[in-house]
Design a protein around this motif. Sequence first.
Motif, PDB file in Angstrom:
ATOM      1  N   GLU A  94    -113.753  24.252 -82.885  1.00  0.00           N
ATOM      2  CA  GLU A  94    -114.508  22.912 -81.725  1.00  0.00           C
ATOM      3  C   GLU A  94    -115.738  23.283 -81.216  1.00  0.00           C
ATOM      4  O   GLU A  94    -116.353  24.851 -81.466  1.00  0.00           O
ATOM      5  N   HIS A 151    -113.531  13.995 -77.218  1.00  0.00           N
ATOM      6  CA  HIS A 151    -112.856  14.564 -76.083  1.00  0.00           C
ATOM      7  C   HIS A 151    -114.328  14.449 -74.988  1.00  0.00           C
ATOM      8  O   HIS A 151    -115.367  15.167 -75.130  1.00  0.00           O
ATOM      9  N   ARG A 198     -99.206  26.586 -81.393  1.00  0.00           N
ATOM     10  CA  ARG A 198     -98.284  25.322 -80.149  1.00  0.00           C
ATOM     11  C   ARG A 198     -96.734  25.214 -81.608  1.00  0.00           C
ATOM     12  O   ARG A 198     -96.685  25.001 -82.239  1.00  0.00           O
TER      13      ARG A 198
HETATM   14  N1  GAP Z   1    -108.863  21.304 -77.376  1.00  0.00           N
HETATM   15  C1  GAP Z   1    -108.723  20.049 -77.968  1.00  0.00           C
HETATM   16  C2  GAP Z   1    -107.813  19.818 -78.771  1.00  0.00           C
HETATM   17  O1  GAP Z   1    -107.353  20.853 -79.179  1.00  0.00           O
HETATM   18  P1  GAP Z   1    -106.018  18.535 -79.816  1.00  0.00           P
HETATM   19  O2  GAP Z   1    -106.319  16.894 -80.397  1.00  0.00           O
HETATM   20  O3  GAP Z   1    -105.420  19.256 -79.485  1.00  0.00           O
HETATM   21  O4  GAP Z   1    -107.708  18.543 -78.734  1.00  0.00           O
HETATM   22  C3  GAP Z   1    -107.737  19.182 -82.112  1.00  0.00           C
HETATM   23  O5  GAP Z   1    -106.392  19.040 -81.124  1.00  0.00           O
HETATM   24  C4  GAP Z   1    -106.860  18.995 -83.162  1.00  0.00           C
HETATM   25  O6  GAP Z   1    -106.443  20.164 -83.403  1.00  0.00           O
HETATM   26  C5  GAP Z   1    -106.795  17.862 -84.324  1.00  0.00           C
HETATM   27  O7  GAP Z   1    -107.085  16.939 -84.374  1.00  0.00           O
HETATM   28  C6  GAP Z   1    -106.052  18.246 -85.106  1.00  0.00           C
HETATM   29  O8  GAP Z   1    -106.880  18.550 -86.491  1.00  0.00           O
HETATM   30  C7  GAP Z   1    -105.793  20.222 -84.837  1.00  0.00           C
HETATM   31  N2  GAP Z   1    -103.900  20.016 -84.591  1.00  0.00           N
HETATM   32  C8  GAP Z   1    -103.934  19.697 -83.308  1.00  0.00           C
HETATM   33  N3  GAP Z   1    -102.632  19.913 -83.707  1.00  0.00           N
HETATM   34  C9  GAP Z   1    -102.234  20.776 -84.441  1.00  0.00           C
HETATM   35  C10 GAP Z   1    -101.136  21.375 -85.585  1.00  0.00           C
HETATM   36  N4  GAP Z   1     -99.896  21.104 -84.795  1.00  0.00           N
HETATM   37  N5  GAP Z   1    -100.954  21.316 -86.438  1.00  0.00           N
HETATM   38  C11 GAP Z   1    -102.841  21.333 -87.296  1.00  0.00           C
HETATM   39  N6  GAP Z   1    -103.404  20.602 -86.699  1.00  0.00           N
HETATM   40  C12 GAP Z   1    -103.172  20.324 -85.630  1.00  0.00           C
END
Ligand code: GAP
Length: 438
Positions: A200, A270, A181
Motif C-alpha cells: 500500500e 482510494h 481479516r
Molecule cells: N487500505 C485500503 C484497503 O485495505 P481494500 O480494498 O480493503 O483496501 C486492498 O484492500 C487490497 O488488498 C485488495 O484490492 C486486495 O488485493 C487485497 N485484499 C483485501 N482483502 C483481502 C483478502 N481477504 N484476501 C486477499 N487479499 C485481500
Amino acid sequence: MEKLVSLAKRRGFVFQSSEIYGGLGSVWDYGPLGVELKKNLIERWWRSVVQEREDIEGVESAILMHPKVWEASGHVSSFTDPLVDCKQCKKRFRADDERIKGKPGEESAQCPVCGSKGTLTEPRMFNLMFKTFIGPVEDAASQIFLRPETAQGSYVNFLNVMQASRQKIPFGIAQVGKAFRNEITPGNFIFRTREFEQMEMQYFVKPGEDEEWFEYWHEERMRWHYDLGINPDKLRYHPHGPDELAHYAKRAEDIQYQFPFGWQEYEGIHNRTDFDLSRHQEYSGKKLQYLDPATKDRFTPYVVETALGVGRLFLVVMADAYREEEVEGTTRVVLGLHPSIAPVKVGIFPLVKKDGMPELARNIYKELQKLFAVFYDDGGSIGRRYRRQDEAGTPFGVTVDGQSMTDNTVTVRDRDTLKQERVSVDQLATYLTERLRP
Ligand code: GAP
C-alpha cells in the motif's frame, strides 16, 4: 482454476496451511517456487514505487498497534459484514450469500447447508478484525487487533516520516506487510484469504489537489500492470458506486482482472480525503498537519491511496501466464511469466551425465548463481527437464552438450519461442543479463 491450483501445489507454488491436519480455512503457505515469485513481485513494486521515485518513502510498521488506532480509523465501528446463523446446523453465512433462499429471519428462508426452513437468524453485524490480547491478562483493557490494513501504520507515522526524510507535500509513504481479516466467505484459492499481504502507498496532497492526484495514480497503477505484461484485455477499472465505498473513501476505483471465476478487484485506488489524519488528530490529541513553507498555510493533508494485495497479484500473474500448447504432438504447460518475476531465471542442464558435461554445467551453474536464481537439473530426458522448467515459468534453459566440450559454447533455449541459440560460455552471463532486464 482447477488446473492452476493443481499446478501450484504440484510445483511448489502454494500449499494449504497445516495440510497434514486437514488445513486451516482459507489460509495458505507459499512453497519454494511461490516464495520466490512472491518476493519478486514485492521487489518489483518496491523498486517502482519507492526506489525509483524521490517523493515516496518506505516504512515497515508493526502489525500490532494501539487499540485506539482502530477506533480512530473507524474499523471498530464500521469494518463489519452482516451475518446470519443457522440455528439448526450452526453454520454462519454472510447475509447476502447468494445460496440463501428467501429473507433471513423469515419462516420461508432456507439454510443453504442443511436445507432447514425458518432456522436462519436476522442479520447481525460482525466485525472482521481478529482480536487478541497484549500481556498476561486477557481482559477488555488488554484487547488489541491484528491490523486489517497496513495503511494505518503509515498514517500514525506521517509526522515521523516527514520530519526524518524532509519530504514536502506532495509525498507518499509505502509499505508492504501482512494484514488479517476474519472473512466470512473466503475462497477461490488465494483470492480471498484471512491472512494476506498488502503493498500500500499513501500519497499526501494539498486539499483541492486530490482529484488531480487521483487521476495520476489511476493512470500510473494501470501502467504498472501493463508493464508487468498482464494481458490488457483482461484488465479494467471499476469505479465504486455510493453503496460500495468504504467508510473512509470519497471516491474509489478498483483495478479488476478477469479471473477464471469472473471480473474481480485486485488493486484499489482510494481518495481517503483527510479522514484518517483528522481522526487520528482527534483521538490522539496530536497535530497531524503540514505547514506549507511557501504560503505559510497550515492544513491537514488529503490522502490518495493505492492498495494492492500480494496474493491477488500472485493469482493474477499465474492465471495470466498459464497456457497449454501443442509442441511436437504433445501438450506442454507453460507459465509465461515476465522474466523479472520468474522464480527461476535459468535452468542448467548437462545433456548426459558423462564426458565432462556435468562438470562444465556445474561450473556454469556456480557462476550464474552469483547473478540470478538458477536451477541445476540432470534428471531424466532433456525434453522432460525443459518441460519441468516451462511449468515453473523459467525463461531460459542452458544445455551443455557434446559440442560444448570442444568449442566452449552452450545452447540457450527460450521458453516462449522455443528457439535455441549457441552462445559462448564466456558471453553467457552478458547474454542472459541483457535478456532478463526488467
Ligand atoms: N487500505 C485500503 C484497503 O485495505 P481494500 O480494498 O480493503 O483496501 C486492498 O484492500 C487490497 O488488498 C485488495 O484490492 C486486495 O488485493 C487485497 N485484499 C483485501 N482483502 C483481502 C483478502 N481477504 N484476501 C486477499 N487479499 C485481500
